[in-house]
Write a protein that holds these residues in place. Structure first.
Motif, PDB file in Angstrom:
ATOM      1  N   GLU A  81       4.832  -4.093  -7.767  1.00 40.29           N
ATOM      2  CA  GLU A  81       4.725  -2.820  -7.058  1.00 40.29           C
ATOM      3  C   GLU A  81       3.412  -2.125  -7.396  1.00 40.29           C
ATOM      4  O   GLU A  81       2.763  -1.535  -6.511  1.00 40.29           O
ATOM      5  CB  GLU A  81       5.908  -1.927  -7.418  1.00 40.29           C
ATOM      6  CG  GLU A  81       7.234  -2.412  -6.839  1.00 40.29           C
ATOM      7  CD  GLU A  81       8.411  -1.591  -7.331  1.00 40.29           C
ATOM      8  OE1 GLU A  81       8.232  -0.835  -8.310  1.00 40.29           O
ATOM      9  OE2 GLU A  81       9.509  -1.698  -6.747  1.00 40.29           O
ATOM     10  N   MET A  82       2.995  -2.189  -8.667  1.00 39.09           N
ATOM     11  CA  MET A  82       1.704  -1.622  -9.056  1.00 39.09           C
ATOM     12  C   MET A  82       0.556  -2.376  -8.391  1.00 39.09           C
ATOM     13  O   MET A  82      -0.403  -1.771  -7.909  1.00 39.09           O
ATOM     14  CB  MET A  82       1.562  -1.656 -10.574  1.00 39.09           C
ATOM     15  CG  MET A  82       2.556  -0.782 -11.321  1.00 39.09           C
ATOM     16  SD  MET A  82       2.435  -0.965 -13.120  1.00 39.09           S
ATOM     17  CE  MET A  82       0.761  -0.390 -13.396  1.00 39.09           C
ATOM     18  N   SER A  83       0.680  -3.694  -8.347  1.00 43.42           N
ATOM     19  CA  SER A  83      -0.362  -4.492  -7.692  1.00 43.42           C
ATOM     20  C   SER A  83      -0.395  -4.217  -6.199  1.00 43.42           C
ATOM     21  O   SER A  83      -1.474  -4.217  -5.585  1.00 43.42           O
ATOM     22  CB  SER A  83      -0.104  -5.982  -7.945  1.00 43.42           C
ATOM     23  OG  SER A  83      -0.164  -6.285  -9.327  1.00 43.42           O
ATOM     24  N   LEU A  84       0.773  -3.960  -5.611  1.00 39.36           N
ATOM     25  CA  LEU A  84       0.805  -3.621  -4.185  1.00 39.36           C
ATOM     26  C   LEU A  84       0.104  -2.291  -3.933  1.00 39.36           C
ATOM     27  O   LEU A  84      -0.599  -2.126  -2.933  1.00 39.36           O
ATOM     28  CB  LEU A  84       2.254  -3.567  -3.706  1.00 39.36           C
ATOM     29  CG  LEU A  84       2.465  -3.364  -2.204  1.00 39.36           C
ATOM     30  CD1 LEU A  84       1.817  -4.485  -1.403  1.00 39.36           C
ATOM     31  CD2 LEU A  84       3.961  -3.264  -1.886  1.00 39.36           C
ATOM     32  N   THR A  85       0.281  -1.349  -4.859  1.00 41.11           N
ATOM     33  CA  THR A  85      -0.433  -0.074  -4.742  1.00 41.11           C
ATOM     34  C   THR A  85      -1.940  -0.282  -4.824  1.00 41.11           C
ATOM     35  O   THR A  85      -2.714   0.307  -4.048  1.00 41.11           O
ATOM     36  CB  THR A  85       0.030   0.887  -5.852  1.00 41.11           C
ATOM     37  OG1 THR A  85       1.442   1.100  -5.737  1.00 41.11           O
ATOM     38  CG2 THR A  85      -0.688   2.222  -5.758  1.00 41.11           C
ATOM     39  N   ASP A  86      -2.381  -1.138  -5.754  1.00 40.02           N
ATOM     40  CA  ASP A  86      -3.813  -1.453  -5.853  1.00 40.02           C
ATOM     41  C   ASP A  86      -4.311  -2.111  -4.573  1.00 40.02           C
ATOM     42  O   ASP A  86      -5.427  -1.826  -4.103  1.00 40.02           O
ATOM     43  CB  ASP A  86      -4.068  -2.369  -7.044  1.00 40.02           C
ATOM     44  CG  ASP A  86      -3.774  -1.694  -8.370  1.00 40.02           C
ATOM     45  OD1 ASP A  86      -3.790  -0.452  -8.411  1.00 40.02           O
ATOM     46  OD2 ASP A  86      -3.530  -2.415  -9.370  1.00 40.02           O
ATOM     47  N   ALA A  87      -3.493  -2.996  -3.997  1.00 43.55           N
ATOM     48  CA  ALA A  87      -3.902  -3.679  -2.772  1.00 43.55           C
ATOM     49  C   ALA A  87      -4.040  -2.692  -1.619  1.00 43.55           C
ATOM     50  O   ALA A  87      -4.954  -2.823  -0.775  1.00 43.55           O
ATOM     51  CB  ALA A  87      -2.896  -4.762  -2.420  1.00 43.55           C
ATOM     52  N   LYS A  88      -3.183  -1.701  -1.551  1.00 40.16           N
ATOM     53  CA  LYS A  88      -3.286  -0.682  -0.493  1.00 40.16           C
ATOM     54  C   LYS A  88      -4.563   0.141  -0.667  1.00 40.16           C
ATOM     55  O   LYS A  88      -5.218   0.515   0.322  1.00 40.16           O
ATOM     56  CB  LYS A  88      -2.053   0.216  -0.522  1.00 40.16           C
ATOM     57  CG  LYS A  88      -0.764  -0.479  -0.103  1.00 40.16           C
ATOM     58  CD  LYS A  88       0.414   0.478  -0.113  1.00 40.16           C
ATOM     59  CE  LYS A  88       1.706  -0.230   0.277  1.00 40.16           C
ATOM     60  NZ  LYS A  88       1.674  -0.759   1.660  1.00 40.16           N
ATOM     61  N   VAL A  89      -4.919   0.430  -1.924  1.00 37.72           N
ATOM     62  CA  VAL A  89      -6.172   1.158  -2.171  1.00 37.72           C
ATOM     63  C   VAL A  89      -7.366   0.331  -1.719  1.00 37.72           C
ATOM     64  O   VAL A  89      -8.293   0.850  -1.073  1.00 37.72           O
ATOM     65  CB  VAL A  89      -6.282   1.517  -3.675  1.00 37.72           C
ATOM     66  CG1 VAL A  89      -7.654   2.101  -3.979  1.00 37.72           C
ATOM     67  CG2 VAL A  89      -5.198   2.500  -4.062  1.00 37.72           C
ATOM     68  N   SER A  90      -7.351  -0.950  -2.033  1.00 41.91           N
ATOM     69  CA  SER A  90      -8.451  -1.819  -1.603  1.00 41.91           C
ATOM     70  C   SER A  90      -8.512  -1.924  -0.089  1.00 41.91           C
ATOM     71  O   SER A  90      -9.607  -1.894   0.512  1.00 41.91           O
ATOM     72  CB  SER A  90      -8.288  -3.212  -2.225  1.00 41.91           C
ATOM     73  OG  SER A  90      -8.309  -3.147  -3.633  1.00 41.91           O
TER      74      SER A  90
END
Length: 565
Positions: A176-185
């Protein structure tokens, strides 16, 4: 009406090789009567936040493997009791009655009753009886050790399944944290495209990475449910039972084993239940060989009989008789059965000795591997923490560089994937520490103690404290309070019963040992908790800030404000 099986037995077998047999399911045992399939009533309120001690307590009472091993041990105890029946005489009685037209000269009447009381007792069989009793006793000892081993298996399987579930739940959070990072990217790529400084390829690549992480998140969520079912199975519940575990604890409740590998192996060769079970089987086979070698010898048997009969027609008094004697049973020829029985028993003993050696070698190998797996996982955990810190910093730098237009999307996606991988590595490393620790405790044999705390046991708690005001440590009945790793206080107070007389020169600590009541069986071997000691108590004492204390040559002083100042 079907014919009985002795008339047509084929009717009760499958009709053909391609058709399954018809079974009467109504005659199957009711499994719900054998094992508990629901959460105990005392845990219903916390069914969605069960901790490890709750699960282990239920497993020890509910797991069908422990039920099976316990029942097998009780059956072996009964078998031993049966074998000891040979030490007692066998007494039986029979009562017969006859009536009708019987020759008077033969029986002296038309109706009579006859009773007999018979006694038989084995006096001597040259060690065969004692060998059979010893064989049954060693079989009981082996069954008891096997039961202990099953308990050790439960104490390993439940913690490993518990930590595996916690690890998968942590992987969900990491994804979920990585998904948040992916949305930022992805948002950064879309903004740069709108500004005309990036192409659609950047957006597509960022979107593909986002979907890949979402795919991983979905898999992690499925793994959580699977691991929850595996934990339920380890406890002895069906996989579809509704429960959950407490949140993941941050502190690793283990410490590096201080004993070297050779010391651990020496301890294992004394404490492992399965090795002791194999040794008991060897002694059982030795007794069976002794019994087989006693078969050709004669047996001396004592006999006795008491007879009483009465003639109803003549209404006369009964006749009685008593006799006793000693008989000798001498085996002459039995088709070489006794000779081959000794051969069989000798070969079975040799096989048991070989099995014991194999078991010992396997256990040494298991301890060796478990020890280095644990020590390696502890080192890898430290490396994983450093890797995560580096990956987080690298991703933030790459994201800033990409937004500034000095880095391309490939660099950003690489650092983002590295960060996602570092999160997973840290979780897996922490989970490996827990699981390898549980495996090492299992390999050693119940965490340096073969006793499983029960309702009346008082577990030993060890702790190191800083060496301050040592005079207060030697007070009688110094109280001890425990707090579990999740912050839950333990309801029962213990007492210090041992204080080491050696101070650790490196840490300036001294080792204490205390006994703590354990009526609810919450404390288990190998558990860790925070220990609090009440060294001294000063009632009605003024409390002042530490900053107000001044150190002088005469000692500690405090300035006070009075009417003169």
């Amino acid at each position: 009406m079907h014919p009985p099986p002795e008339i047509n037995p084929a009717r009760y077998a499958p009709e053909s090789q391609s058709r399954p047999a018809k079974q009467d399911v109504k005659k199957l045992p009711k499994i719900e009567e054998i094992k508990q399939t629901t959460i105990p009533s005392d845990l219903q309120a916390s069914a969605n936040s069960l901790n490890l001690s709750d699960l282990i307590d239920v497993a020890l009472r509910n797991n069908p493997n422990t039920q099976h091993s316990w029942a097998s041990a009780k059956a072996s105890a009964a078998e031993w009791a049966i074998s000891r029946g040979e030490y007692y005489p066998k007494i039986d009685a029979d009562l017969t009655g006859n009536g009708g037209k019987l020759p008077q000269t033969l029986l002296g009447g038309k109706t009579y009753f006859d009773s007999n009381l018979n006694l038989n007792y084995l006096l001597l069989d040259f060690g065969g009886r004692s060998a059979r009793v010893e064989s049954a006793k060693q079989a009981l000892i082996a069954a008891n050790w096997n039961h202990n081993q099953v308990i050790q298996d439960v104490l390993r399987n439940v913690p490993q399944a518990y930590y595996f579930l916690l690890g998968n739940k942590a992987l969900v959070k990491a994804n979920e944290m990585s998904l948040t990072d992916a949305k930022v990217s992805l948002r950064s790529a879309e903004e740069r495209k709108k500004a005309g400084v990036a192409t659609i390829a950047d957006v597509l690549q960022a979107r593909a990475t986002e979907q890949q992480i979402y795919f991983n998140l979905t898999g992690a969520e499925g793994a959580v449910e699977i691991s929850r079912g595996n934990l339920a199975n380890a406890v002895g519940w069906p996989a579809n039972i509704n429960f959950d575990v407490a949140s993941e604890i941050d502190k690793i409740p283990v410490k590096t084993m201080q004993a070297d590998i050779d010391t651990l192996i020496d301890k294992v060769l004394k404490d492992r239940p399965d090795l002791n079970a194999a040794a008991a089987i060897v002694r059982e086979k030795e007794a069976e060989l002794k019994n087989a070698r006693a078969l050709p010898f004669p047996k001396f048997v004592g006999t006795g009989n008491m007879t009483w009969n009465i003639d109803i027609n003549r209404r006369s008094g009964g006749n009685s008789g008593v006799y006793g004697g000693v008989g000798v049973q001498i085996p002459l020829f039995d088709g070489f059965v006794m000779h081959n029985s000794a051969r069989k028993a000798k070969s079975e003993l040799e096989a048991a000795l070989a099995t014991l050696k194999i078991q010992e070698d396997n256990i040494i190998s298991e301890v060796w591997a478990a020890h280095y797996n644990f020590t390696t996982s502890v080192k890898q955990l430290d490396a994983a923490k450093a890797l995560l810190a580096s990956a987080e910093e690298s991703f933030q730098v790459s994201l800033g560089r990409y937004k500034a237009g000095v880095a391309d999307i490939v660099e950003l996606m690489n650092t983002q994937n590295q960060l996602a991988g570092a999160r997973s590595e840290l979780i897996n490393s922490r989970m490996n520490v827990y699981m390898n620790y549980a495996e090492l405790v299992h390999a050693i044999g119940s965490g340096f103690s073969t006793e499983v705390p029960g309702e009346t046991s008082r577990p030993i708690v060890e702790s190191d404290i800083e060496f301050r005001e040592i005079k207060d440590l030697w007070k009688n009945n110094l109280p001890v309070n425990l707090t579990f790793s999740d912050g839950t206080p333990y309801p029962h107070q213990g007492i210090v019963n041992f204080i080491n007389n050696v101070i650790d020169p490196v840490t300036s600590t001294i080792n204490l040992r205390a006994t703590v009541p354990n009526p609810e069986k919450k404390l288990l071997s190998g558990m860790y908790a925070n220990v609090q000691l009440m060294l001294s108590e000063a009632p009605n004492t003024m409390v002042i800030p530490e900053k107000a204390i001044q150190e002088e040559q005469e000692g500690s002083v405090v300035f006070v404000v009075n009417k003169k100042i």
